[in-house]
Scaffold this active site. Structure first.
Site, short mmCIF file in Angstrom:
data_model
loop_
_atom_site.label_atom_id
_atom_site.label_comp_id
_atom_site.label_asym_id
_atom_site.label_seq_id
_atom_site.Cartn_x
_atom_site.Cartn_y
_atom_site.Cartn_z
N CYS A 90 -65.17 104.03 2.94
CA CYS A 90 -64.31 102.85 2.74
C CYS A 90 -64.22 102.46 1.27
O CYS A 90 -65.22 102.04 0.67
CB CYS A 90 -64.87 101.70 3.58
SG CYS A 90 -64.15 100.10 3.24
N CYS A 93 -64.98 98.74 0.51
CA CYS A 93 -66.42 98.48 0.67
C CYS A 93 -67.16 98.78 -0.63
O CYS A 93 -68.12 98.09 -0.99
CB CYS A 93 -67.01 99.32 1.79
SG CYS A 93 -66.31 98.99 3.41
#
Length: 166
Positions: A90, A93
């Site tokens: 991600c 993230c």
């Protein structure tokens, strides 16, 4: 291999000595502390360059290992906990994680941060209804008191943490 050797040295030093004020004992193995004779008759003596000293630090961020670890360190925590549900793949993230860690560290122990990889702990992600990453939960006394999904800037994160701390 190097990690295993370092861990073995650390455990040997922790078991054999008590920490001094503010510092851990040096990380050395017993093999380096006593002279050893090899089959060729050579003597190996301790090398002071191999001694590593560490200082105690207060960790405000930790990775969740499994369900019982989550229960113990997050749900049963007396300190408010920010739970960062993330994934290795991600992109957002990777931006939010360090930013959030920095903001939590600024709180000087009033709040701690737990990191949960959703690929490793899908059961926790399902239990806490994580449908997208990054998802961040604010937990106090075992209850979810606030939640957000996506990236936030530092001002928004500071407001989120202040609301959690009270």
């Amino acid at each position: 291999m190097a990690q295993r050797l370092l861990l073995r040295r650390f455990l040997a030093s922790v078991i054999s000595r008590k920490p001094s004020q503010g510092q851990w004992p040096p990380l050395t193995s017993r093999a380096l502390q006593t002279p050893q004779c090899s089959p060729g008759g050579l003597t190996v003596t301790p090398n002071p360059a191999r001694t590593i000293y560490t200082t105690r630090i207060s960790l405000t961020t930790f990775n969740i290992q499994d369900g019982p670890d989550f229960q113990d360190r997050v749900v049963n925590s007396e300190t408010p906990v920010v739970v960062d549900f993330h994934a290795q793949w991600c992109g957002p993230c990777k931006i939010l994680g360090p930013r959030l860690e920095k903001m939590v560290a600024k709180q000087h122990g009033k709040v701690v941060m737990a990191k949960v990889d959703i690929d490793d702990h899908t059961d926790l992600a399902i239990e806490y209804e994580v449908s997208a990453v990054p998802t961040v939960l604010a937990m106090k006394n075992g209850d979810v008191v606030d939640k957000f999904v996506g990236i936030k800037d530092e001002d928004q994160l500071e407001a989120f943490l202040k609301k959690l701390i009270g």
